[in-house]
Design a protein around this motif. Sequence first.
Motif, mmCIF file in Angstrom:
data_model
loop_
_atom_site.group_PDB
_atom_site.id
_atom_site.type_symbol
_atom_site.label_atom_id
_atom_site.label_comp_id
_atom_site.label_asym_id
_atom_site.label_seq_id
_atom_site.Cartn_x
_atom_site.Cartn_y
_atom_site.Cartn_z
ATOM 1 N N GLU A 1 0.833 -1.206 0.000
ATOM 2 C CA GLU A 1 0.000 0.000 0.000
ATOM 3 C C GLU A 1 0.862 1.247 0.000
ATOM 4 O OE1 GLU A 1 -2.660 0.517 3.400
ATOM 5 O OE2 GLU A 1 -4.152 -0.638 2.251
ATOM 6 N N HIS A 2 1.872 1.135 0.819
ATOM 7 C CA HIS A 2 2.799 2.237 0.973
ATOM 8 C C HIS A 2 3.447 2.551 -0.378
ATOM 9 C CE1 HIS A 2 5.490 4.850 3.151
ATOM 10 N NE2 HIS A 2 6.534 4.289 2.530
ATOM 11 N N THR A 3 3.811 1.496 -1.122
ATOM 12 C CA THR A 3 4.473 1.659 -2.417
ATOM 13 C C THR A 3 3.509 2.315 -3.404
ATOM 14 O OG1 THR A 3 5.650 -0.358 -1.950
ATOM 15 C CG2 THR A 3 5.745 0.412 -4.227
ATOM 16 N N ALA A 4 2.252 1.845 -3.538
ATOM 17 C CA ALA A 4 1.268 2.373 -4.485
ATOM 18 C C ALA A 4 1.020 3.845 -4.233
ATOM 19 C CB ALA A 4 -0.042 1.595 -4.302
ATOM 20 N N ARG A 5 0.945 4.207 -3.007
ATOM 21 C CA ARG A 5 0.688 5.585 -2.649
ATOM 22 C C ARG A 5 1.841 6.483 -3.079
ATOM 23 N NH1 ARG A 5 -2.705 7.362 1.600
ATOM 24 N NH2 ARG A 5 -2.203 9.510 2.180
ATOM 25 N N GLU B 1 1.534 9.519 -5.695
ATOM 26 C CA GLU B 1 1.951 10.867 -5.324
ATOM 27 C C GLU B 1 2.979 11.410 -6.299
ATOM 28 O OE1 GLU B 1 3.089 10.673 -1.245
ATOM 29 O OE2 GLU B 1 1.017 10.370 -0.577
ATOM 30 N N GLN B 2 3.901 10.505 -6.754
ATOM 31 C CA GLN B 2 4.910 10.966 -7.723
ATOM 32 C C GLN B 2 4.226 11.460 -9.019
ATOM 33 O OE1 GLN B 2 7.509 7.578 -8.291
ATOM 34 N NE2 GLN B 2 8.355 7.781 -6.186
ATOM 35 N N ARG B 3 3.217 10.666 -9.539
ATOM 36 C CA ARG B 3 2.566 11.034 -10.802
ATOM 37 C C ARG B 3 1.700 12.263 -10.628
ATOM 38 N NH1 ARG B 3 1.061 4.891 -12.821
ATOM 39 N NH2 ARG B 3 3.248 4.232 -13.009
ATOM 40 N N LEU B 4 1.031 12.320 -9.495
ATOM 41 C CA LEU B 4 0.191 13.491 -9.244
ATOM 42 C C LEU B 4 1.023 14.756 -9.235
ATOM 43 C CD1 LEU B 4 -2.242 12.296 -6.414
ATOM 44 C CD2 LEU B 4 -2.876 13.018 -8.709
ATOM 45 N N ALA C 1 -4.448 3.833 -3.339
ATOM 46 C CA ALA C 1 -3.510 4.632 -2.528
ATOM 47 C C ALA C 1 -4.112 4.985 -1.174
ATOM 48 C CB ALA C 1 -3.141 5.907 -3.288
ATOM 49 N N GLY C 2 -5.344 4.488 -0.911
ATOM 50 C CA GLY C 2 -5.936 4.721 0.419
ATOM 51 C C GLY C 2 -6.685 6.017 0.431
ATOM 52 N N ALA C 3 -6.539 6.634 1.519
ATOM 53 C CA ALA C 3 -7.266 7.890 1.743
ATOM 54 C C ALA C 3 -6.913 8.909 0.667
ATOM 55 C CB ALA C 3 -6.878 8.430 3.107
ATOM 56 N N PRO C 4 -7.828 9.787 0.384
ATOM 57 C CA PRO C 4 -7.557 10.786 -0.641
ATOM 58 C C PRO C 4 -6.355 11.624 -0.243
ATOM 59 C CG PRO C 4 -9.647 11.230 0.508
ATOM 60 C CD PRO C 4 -9.164 9.941 0.975
#
Lengths: 1057, 212
Positions: free
Chosen positions: B129-133, B137-140, B200-203
């Motif tokens: 989960e930590h990795t996906a987030r 965040e990098q792409r955002l 990525a979990g929470a918004p």
Amino acid sequence: MGRRATLIAIGLVLLGAALVSSASGAEAPSGASVLVLYAQPQIVPAVIDADQGIRATLNASVSPSVRIYTEYLDTSSFASRELQRALVDFLHTKYAPLALDLVMTGGGEALRFAVAHRARLFPDVPIVFFAVNRRVHDAVAFAPNVTGVWLATDAGATLDAALRLQPGLRRVAVAGGAAGPDRLNRAEIRRGLERHAERVEIADLPGASLDDMVREAATLPADTVLFIGSVVRDGAGRITMPADAAARLAAEASVPAYAVFESHVGRGVVGGRVVAFRAQGIAAAALALDLLRGAPAPEAPLSGEQANRWVFDWRAMDRWRLDERALPPGSDVRYRVASPWRLYRWYIVGGVVLLLLQSGLIGGLLVHRARHRRAARALTERVSFEALLAELSAAFNALPASEIDPTVEDALRRLVRTLGVDRVALAGRTRGGAGASITHVSTAPGIPGLPARLDAAEVPWTAARLDRGEIVHFSRLADLPAEAATDRRCYARLGTRSLVAVPLVAGGQVVGVMALSTTAAERAWPRELLDRLHLMAEIFAGALLRRRAEALLHESEERFRLMADHAPVMVWLSGADGRCTYVNRRWLDFTGRAPEQELGRGWLDGVHADDLAERGRTARHAFDARREFVIEYRLRRHDGAYRRVLDQGVPRFAADGTFAGYVGSCVDVTELRAAERTLLESKLLGAAIFTSLAGQVAAVDREGVIIAVNDAWFRHAAEHGADLARSGVGASYLAECHRALVAGEPQAAPALSAIEAVLGGERPHAVVEYQCQCHEPEVRWFQMLVEPLRRPEGGAVICHLDITDRRRAEDEARRRREELAHAQRLSTSGELAASLAHEINQPLLAILSNAQAGDRLLDGAEPDLTEAREALRDIAADAQRAADVIRALRSLVGRRAAVPDEPLDVNDLVTRVVRLVRHDLERRSIALRMDLGADPPPVVGDAVQLQQVILNLLLNASEAIEAQAGGRREIRVSTSRTAPGEAAIEVADTGPGVAEDQLERIFSAFVSSKPDGLGLGLSISRSIVQAGGGRVWATRNPGAGLTLHVVLPSPTLVPVA
Amino acid sequence: VSQPPLVLVADDDASVRRALSRLLRTAGFAVETYASAPALLERPSPDQPVCVVSDVRMPGDSGLDLQARLQQTHPDIPVVFITGHGDVPTSVRAMKGGAVDFLEKPFTDEQLLDCVRRALETHRHRRAEHTARQILEQRLATLTPRERDVLQLVVAGLLNKQIAGRRGTAEKTVKIHRGRVMEKMQVGSVAELVRMVERAGAPPPWAPAAPA
């Protein structure tokens, strides 16, 4: 041989000798120096009497030996101030170098003089007075260190006697002088007479001069008597000799005259209750000796009453036809002249016949006077000699002993005159017998005296003859035979030209010699003269013998009184009629009464009324049988208290065996009786206590032999059928113990060693407890106490007590404590459950995990055997660990039968408990510090209970810390050895602690800081420790929290069971 | 090469440490034991899946202290607590602190191993989960604000026309932005984009609140 030597010596003495003794030689060092001051001249009879008494008493003293100096102030003759000053200067010069130890004064004037000039003459020297009127002494005030004997003029008693002698008597005239002492004396007499003032009229004899008084006395009415006091100086200012004045008054008085002084008796007065100056002197000298010997002075001067005597003159009684039977008992009647005629009539008749014959002869011879001048002179000499002889022979027998000496000296003087010799001397045998000493001597004017004594060796020839009773005489020295050469030399030396020496024979014994000698010329000694001298010597011998006998008698009486007065007991005498005739000074001091009050039956006043009858009965029985008696009765003392006296009376008999009365002595035994009673009571009390003791008590001596048993012992022995020969008095208890030991009785050995240890002094006492099924169904417990008998002979007291009830109570108490402790342990364990579960779960978890790991290890294709084995090993270790915890828990909670106390290691106990609570403390985040001593001594007790104590202390500490929010969280446990022989455990916490006054309260039951706590932990801990002889207490830490201390006794100090 | 999962054991009782270590090793885990919490916390962060097995009670810092410290530095590492009987209040506190599991003594090997496996799985999951987030965040981060706005509205399910209408722009312009978002976010479809953001979990915290 002794006798012969003596006679030789005596002979020598007689010789007229030119030797003058030098009396002023160096003085031998003496113990004490005493100066005697008399107010009056030496020749006054009163002074002579007193001086004799003083000298007799002081000279008899060996320790100290007393050197006596005498001065006669003669104050009435020499009263001027200049003379007084000169006299003081003279006395100062004379006595200052002597360092006097004591001064005695005779008469009031002498005392006044001594006190007035004391600072100059003899500062700080004690003064003992006598013959002083009470008023005189009052006048000079009581100076320090002055005491003595009052003059107790007792005219009243004399008047008593006079009234008995002359019942018709109505008036008394009092004669006295005008000098100060005279007036005092007269006042004293009048005071004494006062008590008869109702019966008789009392007046002074008028007349200023003595002559006037004598005239007045001659015309007194018949119903009057004359009382003659002191006349030192008459109203006309003439100095007189009081005795002479008394003699004149008595001789001329128309009525009987009575005296107040002994020295006046014999001079014509009837007599009376007189002051005996000799007795005054004796009493004062005795007092002086006491002081010289360091005794304290009496509180007050002596009354002088004891120096008074009843003395009467037989001749005066005879003159006035007074009846001797009316005299007071014990009166001394002197000068009896009833029998001279009968006794000496041959001398008298012979003398008278001789006189007549010789008178006739003289008449004849006178006619041939011129031719026969020499014969006439011889005859005159003879006649006067014979007259002297007759006179003396009569006089000596009538004379009182005291007047013999002057009469003898007078006779010697007349002999010198009559016979025309130069020296006449009488000598007595010296005491040792080796010589003779001259007692009386008379010399013609201008002739030197003789040495005081002669040794027998100086005149051996003379002495030998005298010794045989022969008369020795020579008219010239040349007449002495050749064998008397030594004697001749001696006589020549003494200047003797002719000599007659006549032995004095008394009772068949040669007791002395009379010697006549000439020094100026030689003299012939006719035969008849020698015969008469022989006769004269017999008269002298008889007189001197009588004087000596009387002196001895007198001396022995004085000695008795002196001794009796100084005896430490009360002494009394009674006459043949049973009435008291004398009590000593101590008696008077005791009763505080005067002698007259005590004499006769007077003393019975002091006997307690309850004792009177019994005392009288006992004394009467003894008296009738002339037996000794001992009586105890109560006698009133001067302070009114009745004292218990032990009175012992012994009959006394005169020389001829007739009963003379009793002599007795009393001792105050009040204290003695009280002490005896106290002792008896204490003995009875001791016996009562011993008997009433509940235990069975026996006392044994040093050897263990029973010397006493109490009732309980006796009963116990009897109830159990014991052989009293083996357990009663006289049996050896030690032997009995030995028998029991041999018989295998278990209590015998400790009992034996306990008794032996106490008897041997190795132990101060011993206690042995034992059980015994002595003839009873149930076992009973006994305690034997052995205490030493604290007395020089040693021994011990053995006490057996039945302590069964006490033991049962103790057992019961122990059981209850046990139960309570157990309950508390269970509840404590509950509190510890979580901690304990952890302690057990840990190893269980490890075991389980290891077992399952092992299972897996062995499961695969290639089992890891090494690891599996290790797992098994770990399992075993953990199982062991779990088992240890369980055992610790069981040992705390488990309930067991009481086990015998065993030595325990305190450190081990602490470690075991800590294992149980460690986790609990961890859970509470409390650090535990252990500080275990290297070698605490082993203690004795129940391991479970002691662990419980430690556990309680630890939990208490942990709960205390838990109860506070912040701060350090630490418990410190330490063990140590405390002197002497005790093990200590201390548990300190960092909790909030309690106030100082709450330190004891925390040990009470049901006091708890926890809401759910029972509050039993510390209370139970204390009861456990105290049951084992230890102590528990709490102290506040300096920083924070409490420290709880436990001290347990080590077995070395545990009392021997 | 993937490393075997690691179990960190903390217990003050040596025999318990030995036993647990042995059991976990036989089950194929790597095991490290520590006698106290501070000793464990000094260890550098591991790369592989890891979990902590600890006694709740230990002298000094207790198990709960360990958990609290770990939460600050490695919140994703799960903690399994071993508790004694009846230690309920402690257990509740531990649970609130984020403990994954409890083992009550005594327990079986299966109970322990299940717990440990679950914990490791949790760790693995948290790491993914930590990795996906991080990728999201990098792409955002490459998007322009206008593109981020469009992304939000797209994920919210609005059509191009609706978006153009709401923002007052031409539909054509919205279409161009949407294409750039799809490109920058490296997704082929809107569905994929929505899944990515959800995973990525929470918004993302920076996302402005959606208009009502």
